[in-house]
Design a protein around this motif. Structure first.
Motif, PDB file in Angstrom:
ATOM      1  N   LEU A  14       0.806  -1.214   0.000  1.00  0.00           N
ATOM      2  CA  LEU A  14       0.000   0.000   0.000  1.00  0.00           C
ATOM      3  C   LEU A  14       0.842   1.268   0.000  1.00  0.00           C
ATOM      4  O   LEU A  14       0.399   2.304  -0.498  1.00  0.00           O
ATOM      5  CB  LEU A  14      -0.920   0.024   1.218  1.00  0.00           C
ATOM      6  N   LEU A  15       2.027   1.199   0.552  1.00  0.00           N
ATOM      7  CA  LEU A  15       2.842   2.396   0.700  1.00  0.00           C
ATOM      8  C   LEU A  15       3.529   2.754  -0.615  1.00  0.00           C
ATOM      9  O   LEU A  15       3.952   1.862  -1.362  1.00  0.00           O
ATOM     10  CB  LEU A  15       3.873   2.182   1.808  1.00  0.00           C
ATOM     11  N   PRO A  16       3.641   4.045  -0.916  1.00  0.00           N
ATOM     12  CA  PRO A  16       4.195   4.452  -2.212  1.00  0.00           C
ATOM     13  C   PRO A  16       5.689   4.244  -2.357  1.00  0.00           C
ATOM     14  O   PRO A  16       6.207   4.232  -3.474  1.00  0.00           O
ATOM     15  CB  PRO A  16       3.841   5.944  -2.293  1.00  0.00           C
ATOM     16  N   SER A  17       6.398   4.084  -1.250  1.00  0.00           N
ATOM     17  CA  SER A  17       7.846   3.886  -1.283  1.00  0.00           C
ATOM     18  C   SER A  17       8.223   2.792  -0.295  1.00  0.00           C
ATOM     19  O   SER A  17       7.512   2.576   0.705  1.00  0.00           O
ATOM     20  CB  SER A  17       8.582   5.182  -0.911  1.00  0.00           C
ATOM     21  N   PRO A  18       9.338   2.097  -0.525  1.00  0.00           N
ATOM     22  CA  PRO A  18       9.778   1.072   0.420  1.00  0.00           C
ATOM     23  C   PRO A  18      10.073   1.683   1.789  1.00  0.00           C
ATOM     24  O   PRO A  18      10.506   2.833   1.898  1.00  0.00           O
ATOM     25  CB  PRO A  18      11.070   0.524  -0.221  1.00  0.00           C
ATOM     26  N   ILE A  19       9.810   0.918   2.823  1.00  0.00           N
ATOM     27  CA  ILE A  19      10.138   1.349   4.181  1.00  0.00           C
ATOM     28  C   ILE A  19      10.966   0.271   4.863  1.00  0.00           C
ATOM     29  O   ILE A  19      10.982  -0.879   4.429  1.00  0.00           O
ATOM     30  CB  ILE A  19       8.870   1.651   5.013  1.00  0.00           C
TER      31      ILE A  19
END
Length: 227
Positions: free
Chosen positions: A99-104
């Motif tokens: 769901l997140l737009p960038s890797p975390i």
């Protein structure tokens, strides 16, 4: 559904999620389908939790294929870490990441519940060295994932660990909780923790298992029942 839950506890009413939870509860659901259902439930739950826990803000501009300029939006807070509680928390990681737009970053906490005391015992922790509030590389938000909150001991231990480390905000995601367990977790740090769950049962049995529950989800996912 219990009345007057703490304001930082959110139990989903999404009809698709609730139907999938019923499928996951069934003893006839095999490991492959259990894994699929946990992923699907976690995806729906994450959509609900992150819609409230994050916000969008302009971060610059870009050009569309028709050569028009548009505003690029990013999410805030930007410094987010995902913290699965081993081992079953791993089953929820892909759903949140997708769901997140960038890797975390992903920081694992290994905990197990002592069978005699029902208290959490930490056996693994790969949080990085503590960073000061002035260090922009710090963690602004931790998303803790663990499918089950039964007695609450494990998630409370995780919250304490992250709070002591210096995390200012925590979002906890769980598939199924007991009422007493989720209340215990919510009351531990009400100003810093939001808990989002797919379903809640009233009580646990003498073994600390949720009734009617869905069994030991780690054993079901990894086919170690009876080990």
């Amino acid at each position: 559904m219990a009345a007057s839950l703490p304001p930082n506890v959110h139990v989903s009413t999404h009809p698709c999620l609730r139907a999938k939870l019923s499928q996951l509860r069934s003893s006839s659901t095999n490991a492959a389908n259990a894994k699929r259902l946990v992923h699907e439930i976690s995806t729906i739950l994450s959509c609900e939790a992150l819609a409230c826990g994050l916000s969008a803000e302009p971060v610059g501009t870009d050009i569309s294929p028709l050569d028009y300029e548009f505003t690029v939006e990013g999410i805030t807070p930007a410094n987010i870490s995902l913290v699965p509680i081993l081992r079953s928390g791993l089953s929820m990681v892909d759903a949140v990441q997708s769901l997140l737009p960038s890797p975390i970053t992903v920081h694992h906490l290994g905990m197990y519940r002592d069978k005699s005391t029902l208290q959490a015992v930490e056996y693994y922790n790969n949080l990085p060295p503590y960073r000061s509030e002035d260090d922009t590389g710090g963690m602004d938000l931790a998303i803790v994932v663990d499918p089950i909150i039964a007695t609450g001991s494990t998630v409370c231990a995780a919250i304490d660990t992250l709070k002591d480390w210096g995390v200012p905000r925590i979002i906890c995601l769980a598939v199924l909780v007991s009422e007493a367990g989720v209340r215990r977790a919510a009351d531990l740090w009400p100003e810093g923790v939001e808990i989002w769950v797919a379903g809640m049962d009233a009580e646990t049995d003498e073994r600390g298992m949720i009734k009617p529950g869905l069994g030991d989800i780690g054993d079901r996912l990894y086919m170690t029942i009876g080990k």
